[in-house]
Enzyme design. Structure first.
Site, mmCIF file in Angstrom:
data_model
loop_
_atom_site.group_PDB
_atom_site.id
_atom_site.type_symbol
_atom_site.label_atom_id
_atom_site.label_comp_id
_atom_site.label_asym_id
_atom_site.label_seq_id
_atom_site.Cartn_x
_atom_site.Cartn_y
_atom_site.Cartn_z
ATOM 1 N N TYR A 1 66.954 99.990 1.814
ATOM 2 C CA TYR A 1 65.704 99.970 1.052
ATOM 3 C C TYR A 1 65.488 101.285 0.311
ATOM 4 O O TYR A 1 65.209 102.314 0.930
ATOM 5 C CB TYR A 1 64.525 99.699 1.998
ATOM 6 C CG TYR A 1 64.527 98.308 2.616
ATOM 7 C CD1 TYR A 1 65.218 97.258 2.023
ATOM 8 C CD2 TYR A 1 63.823 98.043 3.782
ATOM 9 C CE1 TYR A 1 65.219 95.990 2.577
ATOM 10 C CE2 TYR A 1 63.813 96.768 4.344
ATOM 11 C CZ TYR A 1 64.519 95.753 3.738
ATOM 12 O OH TYR A 1 64.510 94.489 4.283
ATOM 13 N N LYS B 1 71.480 94.199 3.383
ATOM 14 C CA LYS B 1 70.246 93.426 3.167
ATOM 15 C C LYS B 1 69.408 94.167 2.131
ATOM 16 O O LYS B 1 69.076 95.348 2.313
ATOM 17 C CB LYS B 1 69.493 93.313 4.489
ATOM 18 C CG LYS B 1 68.156 92.615 4.381
ATOM 19 C CD LYS B 1 67.520 92.455 5.748
ATOM 20 C CE LYS B 1 66.161 91.819 5.618
ATOM 21 N NZ LYS B 1 65.489 91.654 6.898
HETATM 22 P P1 FBP Z 1 60.276 90.034 5.917
HETATM 23 O O1 FBP Z 1 61.056 88.807 5.519
HETATM 24 O O2 FBP Z 1 59.111 89.715 6.791
HETATM 25 O O3 FBP Z 1 59.903 90.852 4.704
HETATM 26 O O4 FBP Z 1 61.253 90.896 6.808
HETATM 27 C C1 FBP Z 1 62.356 91.547 6.247
HETATM 28 C C2 FBP Z 1 62.373 92.980 6.687
HETATM 29 O O5 FBP Z 1 63.540 93.624 6.272
HETATM 30 C C3 FBP Z 1 62.190 93.169 8.171
HETATM 31 O O6 FBP Z 1 63.407 93.087 8.865
HETATM 32 C C4 FBP Z 1 61.504 94.494 8.238
HETATM 33 O O7 FBP Z 1 60.686 94.629 9.340
HETATM 34 C C5 FBP Z 1 60.662 94.482 7.021
HETATM 35 O O8 FBP Z 1 61.293 93.669 6.082
HETATM 36 C C6 FBP Z 1 60.448 95.856 6.482
HETATM 37 O O9 FBP Z 1 59.907 95.758 5.208
HETATM 38 P P2 FBP Z 1 59.048 96.921 4.592
HETATM 39 O O10 FBP Z 1 59.693 98.211 4.984
HETATM 40 O O11 FBP Z 1 59.085 96.659 3.114
HETATM 41 O O12 FBP Z 1 57.687 96.776 5.148
#
Ligand code: FBP
Length: 275
Positions: A157, A188
């Site tokens: 991310y 991911k």
């Molecule tokens: P969601 O499908 O609920 O968005 O989950 C995906 C995910 O990668 C989770 O594994 C993680 O907890 C969350 O998103 C973190 O997302 P962010 O940092 O954007 O809040």
């Protein structure tokens, strides 16, 4: 062939076996349940606050894997769930952290092996002022996990003061590339809404397979569209949390998702499964 080479071949065969438990016929539908850690119980209601509910969705919805932290497995695993392939998350952070994000390892690869994981998961905040610490930790995790025959999933991310737009194609493509070069088997990523742009991002990940995150809950018809577009971009599947276990009828949604991801249906064709 020298004995070292034989040993290395054995190890990569084990990693492939682990990966093949999560990726079936080249595609994968993963359910993620680490939001209680990442966001806090604010995402939950009286039903989905119970990890057993999500284990049941994973099993009955025929998800290809469940991504969770170690404590959930230690406390909620039952013999009836033993066939659910597990991705154990090795790091996590809460929303209370200030400044650029840093998520450190809290669980070992060794422990994930003991808990029966097929893979370990780790989040890197690409572009954060602390990215190097996460790169280093993740690189070591790839070495250890692969030596133990486990696959590695990288939640990648882009985030932090130097990331003006976490959905920029160039930044996502760079992040995907770094995941591949560090050794991830699956990366991911979040979908940026542009199929053609995402094709380049997926291409930059090379032999590392791309799965797309679900994001906050949206209308189911729109979500099927997002999944379909993600597949058109070349992703091998989805890793979904809130849209999966916040759904009113999670098993119907799971069926529709499987039809798109594993059976090549369009979003339009899959709609009938959520009626
Ligand atoms: P969601 O499908 O609920 O968005 O989950 C995906 C995910 O990668 C989770 O594994 C993680 O907890 C969350 O998103 C973190 O997302 P962010 O940092 O954007 O809040």
């Amino acid at each position: 062939m020298k004995s070292n080479e034989i040993k290395n071949n054995d190890k990569s065969a084990n990693v492939s076996n682990s990966l093949n438990k999560i990726v079936k016929n080249g595609k994968s539908l993963i359910i993620a349940y680490d939001q209680g850690f990442e966001h806090g119980p604010t995402d939950f209601n009286i039903t989905n606050v119970d990890p057993d509910y999500v284990f049941r969705i994973a099993k009955e919805g025929e998800y290809d894997a469940l991504a969770v932290h170690a404590g959930i497995v230690e406390k909620y695993m039952k013999s009836e769930y033993k066939d659910i392939p597990l991705i154990i998350k090795l790091n996590g952070k809460t929303p209370y952290q200030r400044g650029d994000p840093l998520s450190r390892q809290h669980t070992s690869v060794e422990h994930a092996v003991k808990l029966g994981a097929c893979a370990v998961g780790y989040t890197i905040y690409f572009g954060s002022a602390h990215e190097e610490q996460m790169f280093q930790e993740f690189g070591k995790i790839c070495e250890q996990a692969h030596a133990a025959g486990l696959a590695v999933v990288c939640w990648m991310y882009p985030r932090g003061i130097n990331i003006p737009n976490e959905f920029s194609t160039d930044i996502l493509a760079h992040a995907a590339r770094v995941a591949m070069e560090l050794g991830a088997d699956i990366v991911k990523l979040k979908y940026n809404g542009d199929v053609e742009a995402m094709k380049w991002v997926v291409r930059c990940a090379g032999k590392t397979k791309t799965v797309i995150a679900g994001g906050p809950q949206i209308a189911e018809n729109d979500f099927l569209g997002l999944v379909y577009d993600s597949m058109r971009s070349g992703a091998i599947g989805m890793a979904i949390g809130r849209n999966a276990w916040q759904a009113k009828e999670p098993l119907k949604l799971a069926k529709a998702l499987r039809e798109i991801i594993h059976n090549g249906k369009t979003a339009e064709e899959a709609k009938k499964y959520i009626l």
